[in-house]
Design a protein around this motif. Structure first.
Motif, PDB file in Angstrom:
ATOM      1  N   GLY A  33       0.791  -1.224   0.000  1.00 20.68           N
ATOM      2  CA  GLY A  33       0.000   0.000   0.000  1.00 20.68           C
ATOM      3  C   GLY A  33       0.822   1.273   0.000  1.00 20.68           C
ATOM      4  N   ALA A  34       1.928   1.296   0.769  1.00 17.41           N
ATOM      5  CA  ALA A  34       2.674   2.547   0.917  1.00 17.41           C
ATOM      6  C   ALA A  34       3.259   3.071  -0.401  1.00 17.41           C
ATOM      7  CB  ALA A  34       3.755   2.383   1.980  1.00 17.41           C
ATOM      8  N   PRO A  35       4.007   2.242  -1.155  1.00 16.40           N
ATOM      9  CA  PRO A  35       4.560   2.769  -2.415  1.00 16.40           C
ATOM     10  C   PRO A  35       3.469   3.227  -3.377  1.00 16.40           C
ATOM     11  CG  PRO A  35       5.514   0.637  -1.902  1.00 16.40           C
ATOM     12  CD  PRO A  35       4.408   0.847  -0.924  1.00 16.40           C
ATOM     13  N   LEU A  36       2.369   2.464  -3.449  1.00 17.61           N
ATOM     14  CA  LEU A  36       1.284   2.853  -4.352  1.00 17.61           C
ATOM     15  C   LEU A  36       0.713   4.209  -3.959  1.00 17.61           C
ATOM     16  CD1 LEU A  36      -0.653  -0.467  -4.979  1.00 17.61           C
ATOM     17  CD2 LEU A  36       0.585   0.916  -6.632  1.00 17.61           C
ATOM     18  N   GLY A  37       0.556   4.410  -2.637  1.00 18.83           N
ATOM     19  CA  GLY A  37       0.035   5.684  -2.163  1.00 18.83           C
ATOM     20  C   GLY A  37       0.983   6.827  -2.498  1.00 18.83           C
ATOM     21  N   ALA A  38       2.284   6.581  -2.308  1.00 21.80           N
ATOM     22  CA  ALA A  38       3.266   7.627  -2.598  1.00 21.80           C
ATOM     23  C   ALA A  38       3.283   7.949  -4.091  1.00 21.80           C
ATOM     24  CB  ALA A  38       4.650   7.189  -2.135  1.00 21.80           C
ATOM     25  N   ILE A  39       3.146   6.911  -4.922  1.00 21.12           N
ATOM     26  CA  ILE A  39       3.127   7.141  -6.368  1.00 21.12           C
ATOM     27  C   ILE A  39       1.880   7.938  -6.747  1.00 21.12           C
ATOM     28  CG2 ILE A  39       2.882   6.022  -8.619  1.00 21.12           C
ATOM     29  CD1 ILE A  39       4.568   3.711  -7.469  1.00 21.12           C
ATOM     30  N   ALA A  40       0.720   7.529  -6.190  1.00 23.47           N
ATOM     31  CA  ALA A  40      -0.523   8.221  -6.522  1.00 23.47           C
ATOM     32  C   ALA A  40      -0.444   9.687  -6.119  1.00 23.47           C
ATOM     33  CB  ALA A  40      -1.706   7.543  -5.826  1.00 23.47           C
ATOM     34  N   GLY A  41      -0.002   9.932  -4.883  1.00 21.19           N
ATOM     35  CA  GLY A  41       0.049  11.298  -4.398  1.00 21.19           C
ATOM     36  C   GLY A  41       1.176  12.099  -5.032  1.00 21.19           C
ATOM     37  N   GLY A  42       2.292  11.439  -5.274  1.00 25.96           N
ATOM     38  CA  GLY A  42       3.457  12.135  -5.809  1.00 25.96           C
ATOM     39  C   GLY A  42       3.315  12.471  -7.284  1.00 25.96           C
ATOM     40  N   LEU A  43       2.724  11.555  -8.053  1.00 24.62           N
ATOM     41  CA  LEU A  43       2.598  11.788  -9.490  1.00 24.62           C
ATOM     42  C   LEU A  43       1.353  12.598  -9.826  1.00 24.62           C
ATOM     43  CD1 LEU A  43       3.541   8.407 -11.220  1.00 24.62           C
ATOM     44  CD2 LEU A  43       4.830  10.544 -11.203  1.00 24.62           C
ATOM     45  N   GLY A  44       0.265  12.277  -9.168  1.00 28.83           N
ATOM     46  CA  GLY A  44      -1.003  12.920  -9.501  1.00 28.83           C
ATOM     47  C   GLY A  44      -1.475  12.456 -10.870  1.00 28.83           C
ATOM     48  N   GLY A  45      -2.458  13.158 -11.423  1.00 30.27           N
ATOM     49  CA  GLY A  45      -2.925  12.871 -12.781  1.00 30.27           C
ATOM     50  C   GLY A  45      -3.532  11.498 -12.930  1.00 30.27           C
ATOM     51  N   ILE A  46      -3.226  10.866 -14.070  1.00 33.15           N
ATOM     52  CA  ILE A  46      -3.925   9.638 -14.434  1.00 33.15           C
ATOM     53  C   ILE A  46      -3.519   8.483 -13.524  1.00 33.15           C
ATOM     54  CG2 ILE A  46      -2.270   8.883 -16.191  1.00 33.15           C
ATOM     55  CD1 ILE A  46      -5.884   8.803 -17.003  1.00 33.15           C
ATOM     56  N   ALA A  47      -2.236   8.442 -13.089  1.00 31.55           N
ATOM     57  CA  ALA A  47      -1.783   7.368 -12.204  1.00 31.55           C
ATOM     58  C   ALA A  47      -2.554   7.438 -10.893  1.00 31.55           C
ATOM     59  CB  ALA A  47      -0.283   7.490 -11.943  1.00 31.55           C
ATOM     60  N   ASP A  48      -2.686   8.647 -10.384  1.00 36.58           N
ATOM     61  CA  ASP A  48      -3.441   8.879  -9.156  1.00 36.58           C
ATOM     62  C   ASP A  48      -4.862   8.345  -9.306  1.00 36.58           C
ATOM     63  OD1 ASP A  48      -4.229   9.813  -6.735  1.00 36.58           O
ATOM     64  OD2 ASP A  48      -4.510  11.881  -7.391  1.00 36.58           O
ATOM     65  N   GLU A  49      -5.511   8.742 -10.413  1.00 40.48           N
ATOM     66  CA  GLU A  49      -6.898   8.348 -10.655  1.00 40.48           C
ATOM     67  C   GLU A  49      -7.031   6.820 -10.676  1.00 40.48           C
ATOM     68  OE1 GLU A  49     -10.787   9.389 -10.995  1.00 40.48           O
ATOM     69  OE2 GLU A  49      -9.081  10.719 -10.703  1.00 40.48           O
ATOM     70  N   ILE A  50      -6.140   6.165 -11.427  1.00 44.73           N
ATOM     71  CA  ILE A  50      -6.233   4.708 -11.553  1.00 44.73           C
ATOM     72  C   ILE A  50      -6.035   4.030 -10.185  1.00 44.73           C
ATOM     73  CG2 ILE A  50      -5.104   2.658 -12.499  1.00 44.73           C
ATOM     74  CD1 ILE A  50      -4.573   4.273 -15.019  1.00 44.73           C
ATOM     75  N   ILE A  51      -4.994   4.435  -9.471  1.00 42.26           N
ATOM     76  CA  ILE A  51      -4.703   3.779  -8.189  1.00 42.26           C
ATOM     77  C   ILE A  51      -5.836   3.998  -7.198  1.00 42.26           C
ATOM     78  CG2 ILE A  51      -3.165   3.781  -6.185  1.00 42.26           C
ATOM     79  CD1 ILE A  51      -0.866   4.346  -8.106  1.00 42.26           C
ATOM     80  N   MET A  52      -6.365   5.219  -7.161  1.00 36.37           N
ATOM     81  CA  MET A  52      -7.407   5.482  -6.180  1.00 36.37           C
ATOM     82  C   MET A  52      -8.717   4.768  -6.516  1.00 36.37           C
ATOM     83  SD  MET A  52      -5.543   6.764  -4.192  1.00 36.37           S
ATOM     84  CE  MET A  52      -6.632   6.793  -2.798  1.00 36.37           C
ATOM     85  N   ARG A  53      -9.059   4.649  -7.815  1.00 37.93           N
ATOM     86  CA  ARG A  53     -10.262   3.892  -8.165  1.00 37.93           C
ATOM     87  C   ARG A  53     -10.082   2.424  -7.799  1.00 37.93           C
ATOM     88  NH1 ARG A  53     -11.417   8.351  -8.814  1.00 37.93           N
ATOM     89  NH2 ARG A  53     -11.715   7.917  -6.621  1.00 37.93           N
ATOM     90  N   LEU A  54      -8.831   1.947  -7.941  1.00 40.04           N
ATOM     91  CA  LEU A  54      -8.528   0.571  -7.570  1.00 40.04           C
ATOM     92  C   LEU A  54      -8.790   0.354  -6.071  1.00 40.04           C
ATOM     93  CD1 LEU A  54      -7.487  -1.658  -9.382  1.00 40.04           C
ATOM     94  CD2 LEU A  54      -5.219  -1.316  -8.445  1.00 40.04           C
ATOM     95  N   THR A  55      -8.367   1.334  -5.250  1.00 40.34           N
ATOM     96  CA  THR A  55      -8.627   1.180  -3.811  1.00 40.34           C
ATOM     97  C   THR A  55     -10.129   1.201  -3.544  1.00 40.34           C
ATOM     98  OG1 THR A  55      -8.557   3.545  -3.302  1.00 40.34           O
ATOM     99  CG2 THR A  55      -6.487   2.349  -3.166  1.00 40.34           C
ATOM    100  N   ASP A  56     -10.865   2.051  -4.275  1.00 36.28           N
ATOM    101  CA  ASP A  56     -12.331   2.069  -4.122  1.00 36.28           C
ATOM    102  C   ASP A  56     -12.919   0.682  -4.319  1.00 36.28           C
ATOM    103  OD1 ASP A  56     -12.534   4.697  -3.622  1.00 36.28           O
ATOM    104  OD2 ASP A  56     -13.112   5.302  -5.653  1.00 36.28           O
ATOM    105  N   ILE A  57     -12.453   0.031  -5.397  1.00 33.84           N
ATOM    106  CA  ILE A  57     -13.015  -1.272  -5.737  1.00 33.84           C
ATOM    107  C   ILE A  57     -12.690  -2.301  -4.653  1.00 33.84           C
ATOM    108  CG2 ILE A  57     -12.863  -3.168  -7.379  1.00 33.84           C
ATOM    109  CD1 ILE A  57     -12.408  -0.948  -9.525  1.00 33.84           C
ATOM    110  N   PHE A  58     -11.421  -2.301  -4.197  1.00 24.40           N
ATOM    111  CA  PHE A  58     -11.050  -3.268  -3.160  1.00 24.40           C
ATOM    112  C   PHE A  58     -11.823  -3.019  -1.870  1.00 24.40           C
ATOM    113  CE2 PHE A  58      -7.615  -4.541  -5.846  1.00 24.40           C
ATOM    114  CZ  PHE A  58      -7.331  -5.823  -5.437  1.00 24.40           C
ATOM    115  N   LEU A  59     -12.059  -1.737  -1.560  1.00 27.94           N
ATOM    116  CA  LEU A  59     -12.744  -1.426  -0.303  1.00 27.94           C
ATOM    117  C   LEU A  59     -14.249  -1.612  -0.409  1.00 27.94           C
ATOM    118  CD1 LEU A  59     -10.727   1.642   0.949  1.00 27.94           C
ATOM    119  CD2 LEU A  59     -10.608  -0.718   1.688  1.00 27.94           C
TER     120      LEU A  59
END
Lengths: 297, 336
Positions: A112-138
């Protein structure tokens, strides 16, 4: 500067935060008691082979002539259907529960930690994809995904750890991402970007270490919940397998006998209850300390 | 408003697709030989080959996933390995018993958990607050399955007040006509006016009901308390008090209404926990619901059935949360 000192320097804010948290926690009686109990549980886990009166009963030895005896001075918590000392088995169970919970939470953090850092650090489309993925898992009810995964991987303690980590990581991704988004705009990150530091280095050695404090706190709060989850999986037959003295499994195997052997299911349950409760109490305390609205200096 | 609902529904559809994909991945890609799992532990090579074709495992993954989605869309979850019957049908048959339990515990969560949280917030740091916090943190730390066994031990074995399990006594099941209108036993007894059976059914639901309800009561009480604490510090509460409104009105009407957002979210969340807790306790009480169904599926290595329950529960949970979000959005305070 060597790699290790730069790492130490990077996690310094996290360590300072943890120290303050610990100090504030120590001022409340209930939380102080909980911390003592947690310390005790850790000691039991480490020294189980020394404390347990019948260490052999933890795994392989059986003793059929003493089967299903009520608690006595010889067997503090009574014995099970194979005549094994429940007290010894429960002591060893502490070891198993704490270790598996730590492993599961650690693994979830590692995903979880690296994915979160990538999502927050990069922003944009990577952020969107990773966060929707967490939505689905949760969006799975808790425990359900772990049940499905561990039944398809095959029932074992290792697979249960893996299954829990897979269903648990999105929580950490969310926390880290929230932190990372605000840290991304801080001076030192801008400075690093300005002198041309490569993006992966910015994310992993500038942003990530600074997001760790709250997530480590969250992870330590989660230990209780994870212990409960592991016990539940074992109870269903999807976690630890006999003869491992895992608490949930002990309760599960007591089901055939408990109406005439109350001690068999009672004591492992109390062990789970106390352990989960002290971790939850500490978690509550930490939440109060970290929330600026309720924090008292 | 409409835009919000539309957006939320669209997001819900994406999440459902995602859930379908994850379950597909777990069932078809993770196992080294999915056909063998699907055909059962004692399948011969012929049956495995048949399962391979049935699942379309010889085709590319994209085609497999498409077929998987089509089956889901038609409500086809495959056949159970143990009974060879369609899983969807078996699930629908065991659904009412579980819904009864979940509904009961949700009602308990709302009518016990919320007042507990409100009183606790009102009397913060007083004795009653400490007691109620200790109760609620205890309730969420208890292993549900263990509480079930302990209740059986105390109330069946020692005190002999409540029955050990089942929905009805054996005598009643044999001697009397069980009303079957909607499938919900208690409801059916009520509308047909069959009070002997109703009484028996109520007697049987007490122990599993308490077992399942403890967790949501604790969860809701905790959440209500913290939401109320925040709101009681707001200016409009001070304003209401300074107008000389009765404290009761301020607390139960002004403050509670404004905490409805987080509270209903946690009630929806607690339904998810309750559903999973039925998986752990129904088999203890031989309650003929989805929980018992998945427990015996796990024991019998009935993979299609396990997957069926997973998909079914996940989908209902997503839809439930969607409904909760939309209901909350109807509240003018949340509208943006």
């Amino acid at each position: 500067m060597t790699q290790s000192t730069s790492f130490l320097r990077a996690v310094q804010p996290a360590v300072r935060e943890l120290k303050v948290t610990f100090f504030l926690l120590n001022r409340n009686l209930l939380q102080r008691i909980s911390m003592v109990i947690i310390l005790l549980l850790i000691l039991i886990a480490i020294f189980a082979p020394v404390i347990a009166p019948y260490p052999g009963h933890a795994i392989s030895d059986t003793n059929p002539k003493d089967k299903l005896l009520p608690p006595s001075s010889q067997y503090f918590f009574g014995t099970d259907e194979l005549g094994r000392d429940l007290f010894s088995r429960i002591l060893f169970g502490t070891r198993i529960s704490l270790r598996t919970a730590l492993l599961a939470v650690g693994l979830a953090l590692l995903i979880g930690a690296p994915l979160g850092a990538i999502a927050g650090g990069l922003g944009g489309i990577a952020d969107e994809i990773i966060m929707r993925l967490t939505d689905i898992f949760l969006s799975f009810p808790p425990l359900l995904l772990a049940i499905a995964i561990s039944s398809f991987l095959g029932p074992s303690l290792e697979n249960a750890i893996l299954a829990i980590a897979i269903s648990w990581w999105p929580w950490y991704t969310r926390i880290i991402r929230g932190q990372a988004v605000s840290i991304r705009e801080r001076q030192f990150v801008r400075a690093a970007r300005a002198i041309g530091t490569p993006l992966p280095k910015i994310i992993f050695s500038h942003i990530l270490p600074n997001t760790l404090a709250p997530v480590i706190v969250q992870a330590s709060m989660d230990i209780g919940g994870v212990i409960l989850t592991i016990a539940s999986l074992s109870f269903l037959g999807l976690g630890a397998q006999p003869p491992i003295p895992e608490w949930g499994l002990l309760i599960s195997s007591s089901r055939t006998y408990f109406l005439n052997a109350w001690w068999y299911s009672t004591f492992p349950g109390i062990a789970i209850f106390i352990t989960v409760m002290v971790f939850n109490l500490i978690g509550d305390g930490i939440r109060e300390v970290l929330d600026p609205r309720t924090r008292k200096f | 408003m409409t835009k919000f609902i539309l957006r939320r529904v669209l997001l819900g559809i994406i999440v459902l697709l995602g859930v379908a994909f994850i379950t597909f991945f777990v069932a078809r890609v993770v196992p080294s030989n999915p056909a063998a799992k699907w055909a059962g532990p004692r399948a011969n090579p012929e049956q495995i080959a048949k399962a391979t074709i049935e699942l379309g495992l010889d085709k590319p993954l994209v085609v497999q996933f498409g077929k998987y989605l089509m089956d889901l869309f038609r409500g086809n979850l495959g056949n159970s390995l143990r009974t060879r019957r369609p899983i969807t049908q078996e699930l629908l048959e065991s659904l009412p018993a579980t819904v009864e339990l979940v509904l009961l515990s949700t009602i308990a969560a709302v009518f016990i958990g919320i007042p507990l949280g409100v009183i606790s917030a009102k009397r913060k740091d007083k004795l009653i607050d400490h007691l109620s916090r200790l109760f609620s943190i205890g309730a969420v730390s208890l292993p549900t399955f263990w509480i079930g066994l302990i209740l059986q031990l105390v109330f069946f074995r020692i005190l002999d007040i409540f029955p050990m399990g089942g929905q009805l006594s054996t005598e009643i099941k044999i001697l009397m006509d069980i009303p079957k209108v909607t499938g919900f036993l208690i409801f059916d007894c009520l509308i047909t006016g069959n009070f002997t059976i109703l009484w028996d059914a109520l007697w049987h639901i007490v122990l599993p009901g308490i077992t399942i309800a403890l967790y949501p009561i604790g969860l809701v009480a905790r959440m209500t308390r913290s939401a109320m604490l925040e709101i009681l510090n707001e200016d409009y509460i001070t304003a209401a008090r300074s107008y000389g409104l009765k404290e009761r009105t301020v607390l139960w009407s002004y403050a509670l209404k404004n905490s409805i957002g987080p509270t209903s979210t946690v009630v929806a969340l607690s339904i998810g926990y309750t559903l999973v807790n039925t998986f752990l306790t129904e088999s203890i009480f031989t309650w003929p619901g989805i929980g018992s169904y998945i427990s015996s599926a796990v024991i019998g290595n009935d993979y299609p059935a396990i997957m069926g329950v997973t998909i079914f529960s996940a989908f209902s949970y997503v839809l439930l949360n969607l409904a909760a979000d939309i209901i909350i959005a109807l509240d003018p305070r949340v509208r943006t």
